[in-house]
Design a protein around this motif. Sequence first.
Motif, PDB file in Angstrom:
ATOM      1  N   LEU A 148      57.023  43.491  31.499  1.00  0.00           N
ATOM      2  CA  LEU A 148      56.450  42.474  32.380  1.00  0.00           C
ATOM      3  C   LEU A 148      55.537  43.171  33.371  1.00  0.00           C
ATOM      4  O   LEU A 148      55.859  44.254  33.855  1.00  0.00           O
ATOM      5  N   GLU A 149      54.403  42.550  33.678  1.00  0.00           N
ATOM      6  CA  GLU A 149      53.527  43.120  34.694  1.00  0.00           C
ATOM      7  C   GLU A 149      52.777  42.031  35.430  1.00  0.00           C
ATOM      8  O   GLU A 149      52.692  40.892  34.981  1.00  0.00           O
ATOM      9  N   THR A 150      52.266  42.417  36.577  1.00  0.00           N
ATOM     10  CA  THR A 150      51.443  41.531  37.378  1.00  0.00           C
ATOM     11  C   THR A 150      50.299  42.346  37.958  1.00  0.00           C
ATOM     12  O   THR A 150      50.403  43.568  38.059  1.00  0.00           O
ATOM     13  N   GLN A 151      49.218  41.680  38.277  1.00  0.00           N
ATOM     14  CA  GLN A 151      48.100  42.373  38.910  1.00  0.00           C
ATOM     15  C   GLN A 151      47.461  41.474  39.950  1.00  0.00           C
ATOM     16  O   GLN A 151      47.515  40.254  39.859  1.00  0.00           O
ATOM     17  N   SER A 152      46.892  42.122  40.947  1.00  0.00           N
ATOM     18  CA  SER A 152      46.184  41.390  41.995  1.00  0.00           C
ATOM     19  C   SER A 152      44.932  42.177  42.354  1.00  0.00           C
ATOM     20  O   SER A 152      44.858  43.383  42.134  1.00  0.00           O
ATOM     21  N   ALA A 153      43.956  41.481  42.904  1.00  0.00           N
ATOM     22  CA  ALA A 153      42.682  42.117  43.235  1.00  0.00           C
ATOM     23  C   ALA A 153      42.181  41.615  44.583  1.00  0.00           C
ATOM     24  O   ALA A 153      42.436  40.480  44.967  1.00  0.00           O
ATOM     25  N   VAL A 154      41.459  42.507  45.264  1.00  0.00           N
ATOM     26  CA  VAL A 154      40.802  42.181  46.523  1.00  0.00           C
ATOM     27  C   VAL A 154      39.356  42.623  46.373  1.00  0.00           C
ATOM     28  O   VAL A 154      39.085  43.782  46.049  1.00  0.00           O
ATOM     29  N   ARG A 206      42.153  46.835  42.877  1.00  0.00           N
ATOM     30  CA  ARG A 206      42.925  46.121  41.864  1.00  0.00           C
ATOM     31  C   ARG A 206      44.229  46.885  41.699  1.00  0.00           C
ATOM     32  O   ARG A 206      44.230  48.088  41.461  1.00  0.00           O
ATOM     33  N   VAL A 207      45.355  46.202  41.872  1.00  0.00           N
ATOM     34  CA  VAL A 207      46.672  46.819  41.776  1.00  0.00           C
ATOM     35  C   VAL A 207      47.426  46.166  40.628  1.00  0.00           C
ATOM     36  O   VAL A 207      47.515  44.938  40.552  1.00  0.00           O
ATOM     37  N   GLN A 208      47.961  46.997  39.755  1.00  0.00           N
ATOM     38  CA  GLN A 208      48.730  46.537  38.599  1.00  0.00           C
ATOM     39  C   GLN A 208      50.112  47.168  38.701  1.00  0.00           C
ATOM     40  O   GLN A 208      50.240  48.384  38.829  1.00  0.00           O
ATOM     41  N   THR A 209      51.150  46.350  38.690  1.00  0.00           N
ATOM     42  CA  THR A 209      52.525  46.838  38.736  1.00  0.00           C
ATOM     43  C   THR A 209      53.299  46.223  37.584  1.00  0.00           C
ATOM     44  O   THR A 209      53.001  45.118  37.135  1.00  0.00           O
ATOM     45  N   GLY A 210      54.293  46.945  37.134  1.00  0.00           N
ATOM     46  CA  GLY A 210      55.074  46.416  36.027  1.00  0.00           C
ATOM     47  C   GLY A 210      56.301  47.238  35.728  1.00  0.00           C
ATOM     48  O   GLY A 210      56.584  48.254  36.361  1.00  0.00           O
ATOM     49  N   VAL A 211      57.006  46.770  34.724  1.00  0.00           N
ATOM     50  CA  VAL A 211      58.187  47.458  34.220  1.00  0.00           C
ATOM     51  C   VAL A 211      58.152  47.352  32.700  1.00  0.00           C
ATOM     52  O   VAL A 211      57.800  46.306  32.151  1.00  0.00           O
ATOM     53  N   GLY A 212      58.448  48.466  32.018  1.00  0.00           N
ATOM     54  CA  GLY A 212      58.419  48.489  30.563  1.00  0.00           C
ATOM     55  C   GLY A 212      59.721  49.029  29.997  1.00  0.00           C
ATOM     56  O   GLY A 212      60.361  49.899  30.602  1.00  0.00           O
ATOM     57  N   TYR A 213      60.102  48.540  28.849  1.00  0.00           N
ATOM     58  CA  TYR A 213      61.306  48.965  28.140  1.00  0.00           C
ATOM     59  C   TYR A 213      60.880  49.531  26.794  1.00  0.00           C
ATOM     60  O   TYR A 213      60.255  48.831  26.001  1.00  0.00           O
TER      61      TYR A 213
END
Length: 86
Positions: free
Chosen positions: A41-47, A59-66
């Motif tokens: 799952l991931e999410t991203q946001s931008a300014v 632009r920041v992208q954060t997430g978690v992977g299995y």
Amino acid sequence: RAGRELYAYRLMLDAHGLLSPYYAGVSTEGGFGHAFRVIGLETQSAVASTPIVRLPGLRVQTGVGYTLDEPFKRKTRAYVAVEIKP
């Protein structure tokens, strides 16, 4: 993975700012037969940049992977990526 070729795919359901699920695979061994696969799952946001006050765009992208395959089979890892646009 290391090699002379790169094979990669990524399937993602874009949730527009919410958590987006994805499935990805990467291989360097002549096709997708030995792909290293990850679900997550991931999410991203931008300014946007603000030239008047000299602030860059971000632009920041954060997430978690299995991981589904060796060498890190059944491991959960978090990640953060930051892109700065002057």
